[in-house]
Write a protein that holds these residues in place. Structure first.
Motif, mmCIF file in Angstrom:
data_model
loop_
_atom_site.group_PDB
_atom_site.id
_atom_site.type_symbol
_atom_site.label_atom_id
_atom_site.label_comp_id
_atom_site.label_asym_id
_atom_site.label_seq_id
_atom_site.Cartn_x
_atom_site.Cartn_y
_atom_site.Cartn_z
ATOM 1 N N LEU A 119 -14.660 -14.420 -7.279
ATOM 2 C CA LEU A 119 -13.681 -14.634 -7.135
ATOM 3 C C LEU A 119 -14.081 -14.930 -5.696
ATOM 4 O O LEU A 119 -13.510 -15.987 -4.975
ATOM 5 N N ASP A 120 -13.971 -14.388 -4.478
ATOM 6 C CA ASP A 120 -13.290 -14.457 -3.272
ATOM 7 C C ASP A 120 -14.881 -13.720 -2.320
ATOM 8 O O ASP A 120 -14.858 -13.624 -1.252
ATOM 9 N N GLU A 121 -15.712 -13.605 -3.011
ATOM 10 C CA GLU A 121 -17.643 -12.846 -2.201
ATOM 11 C C GLU A 121 -17.498 -11.786 -1.121
ATOM 12 O O GLU A 121 -18.051 -11.204 -0.908
ATOM 13 N N LYS A 122 -15.841 -10.563 -2.077
ATOM 14 C CA LYS A 122 -15.462 -9.491 -1.400
ATOM 15 C C LYS A 122 -16.126 -8.451 -2.170
ATOM 16 O O LYS A 122 -15.969 -8.434 -2.685
ATOM 17 N N PRO A 123 -16.937 -7.537 -1.552
ATOM 18 C CA PRO A 123 -17.031 -6.237 -1.849
ATOM 19 C C PRO A 123 -16.058 -5.792 -2.417
ATOM 20 O O PRO A 123 -14.656 -5.705 -1.398
ATOM 21 N N ILE A 124 -16.065 -4.413 -3.094
ATOM 22 C CA ILE A 124 -15.494 -3.317 -3.105
ATOM 23 C C ILE A 124 -15.851 -2.637 -1.844
ATOM 24 O O ILE A 124 -16.915 -1.694 -2.096
ATOM 25 N N ILE A 132 -6.185 8.466 -0.653
ATOM 26 C CA ILE A 132 -5.679 7.715 -2.096
ATOM 27 C C ILE A 132 -5.686 6.723 -1.709
ATOM 28 O O ILE A 132 -5.504 5.832 -2.887
ATOM 29 N N GLY A 133 -4.702 6.169 -0.753
ATOM 30 C CA GLY A 133 -4.492 4.876 -0.959
ATOM 31 C C GLY A 133 -5.763 3.977 -1.252
ATOM 32 O O GLY A 133 -5.944 2.323 -1.317
ATOM 33 N N GLY A 134 -6.850 4.523 -0.480
ATOM 34 C CA GLY A 134 -8.017 3.298 -0.970
ATOM 35 C C GLY A 134 -8.784 3.097 -2.691
ATOM 36 O O GLY A 134 -8.678 2.527 -2.276
ATOM 37 N N PHE A 135 -8.078 3.878 -2.861
ATOM 38 C CA PHE A 135 -8.661 4.375 -4.194
ATOM 39 C C PHE A 135 -7.560 2.752 -5.702
ATOM 40 O O PHE A 135 -7.664 2.746 -5.923
ATOM 41 N N GLU A 136 -6.068 3.243 -4.928
ATOM 42 C CA GLU A 136 -4.879 2.150 -5.049
ATOM 43 C C GLU A 136 -5.832 0.667 -4.906
ATOM 44 O O GLU A 136 -5.054 -0.410 -5.505
ATOM 45 N N LYS A 137 -5.947 0.347 -3.829
ATOM 46 C CA LYS A 137 -6.509 -0.523 -3.369
ATOM 47 C C LYS A 137 -7.725 -1.317 -4.154
ATOM 48 O O LYS A 137 -7.619 -2.339 -4.639
ATOM 49 N N VAL A 138 -8.818 -0.108 -3.922
ATOM 50 C CA VAL A 138 -10.049 -0.363 -5.223
ATOM 51 C C VAL A 138 -9.473 -0.324 -6.568
ATOM 52 O O VAL A 138 -9.725 -1.238 -7.404
ATOM 53 N N PHE A 139 -7.911 0.156 -7.633
ATOM 54 C CA PHE A 139 -7.814 -0.579 -8.393
ATOM 55 C C PHE A 139 -7.198 -1.826 -8.950
ATOM 56 O O PHE A 139 -7.389 -2.751 -9.512
ATOM 57 N N GLN A 140 -6.756 -2.728 -7.715
ATOM 58 C CA GLN A 140 -6.134 -3.367 -7.934
ATOM 59 C C GLN A 140 -7.306 -4.709 -8.150
ATOM 60 O O GLN A 140 -7.190 -5.696 -7.983
ATOM 61 N N GLN A 141 -7.776 -4.623 -6.907
ATOM 62 C CA GLN A 141 -9.326 -5.001 -6.762
ATOM 63 C C GLN A 141 -10.248 -5.603 -7.921
ATOM 64 O O GLN A 141 -10.688 -6.637 -8.691
#
Length: 157
Positions: A119-124, A132-141
Motif C-alpha cells: 500500500l504505502d510502505e508504512k510499517p505497522i 489501547i489507542g495504539g492497538f486500535e490504530k494497528v487494527f485499522q491498519q
C-alpha cells in the motif's frame, strides 16, 4: 482460490514477539478473507522467541473482540521451514523484515515483504508500550492492509 480443499494462498504475518501486531494481523486477514470468500491459510509468528507459547496481549484480544473478529493463537518463533511452506511472509516493520531476510534459507519459495509495501510502505508501529489507542490504530491498519494485499494477490486468479 483452490478447489481441492487446500488453500493455495498461505500467509505468515510476522512481528517481533508475536503477541501484538502479528496475531492481530493474522486474525484480521483471516476475517477479511472469509468475508470476501477467499480461501486462505494464515498464521503468525515473531522473529524473537520472547513470548513463545503465550496468548496474544490482552489489548490485542480486546481490540479484536470489539470489532467482532475472532482471535486464537499462541506465540511462536519463525522457523526456516516457514519460508517454503508459506506463499507470502508479511513483516510488520523494517527491523523484522531485515531479520527475516537474514535467516531466509537459500531454498525459500515464499515472497518476503513488508506488509505495508502493498500500500504505502508504512510499517505497522508496535503498540506494546502504549495505550489501547495504539492497538486500535494497528487494527485499522491491518484491516486496510488485508484488503489491499488480497486485492493484489487475487487479481490474477
Amino acid at each position: 482460490m483452490s478447489t481441492d480443499g487446500a488453500a493455495s494462498l498461505k500467509v505468515l504475518v510476522v512481528c517481533l514477539g508475536n503477541i501484538c501486531r502479528s496475531p492481530m494481523g493474522e486474525a484480521v486477514l483471516k476475517d477479511v478473507a472469509s468475508k470476501r470468500g477467499i480461501d486462505i491459510e494464515v498464521d503468525s509468528c515473531g522473529t524473537a522467541g520472547y513470548h513463545v507459547g503465550e496468548e496474544p496481549d490482552e489489548r490485542t484480544v480486546a481490540t479484536c473482540h470489539k470489532h467482532n473478529v475472532p482471535i486464537s493463537s499462541l506465540a511462536r518463533q519463525v522457523k526456516t521451514s516457514d519460508f517454503t511452506y508459506f506463499t507470502h511472509i508479511l513483516a510488520s516493520d523494517e527491523s523484522n523484515l531485515r531479520d527475516l531476510q537474514r535467516i531466509k534459507p537459500l531454498n525459500a519459495t515464499a515472497e518476503v515483504r513488508l506488509w505495508g509495501s502493498y500500500l504505502d510502505e508504512k510499517p505497522i508501529p508496535d503498540p506494546y508500550y502504549g495505550g489501547i489507542g495504539g492497538f486500535e490504530k494497528v487494527f485499522q491498519q491491518c484491516t486496510t492492509l488485508s484488503n489491499t494485499f488480497l486485492d493484489q494477490v487475487t487479481k490474477s486468479t
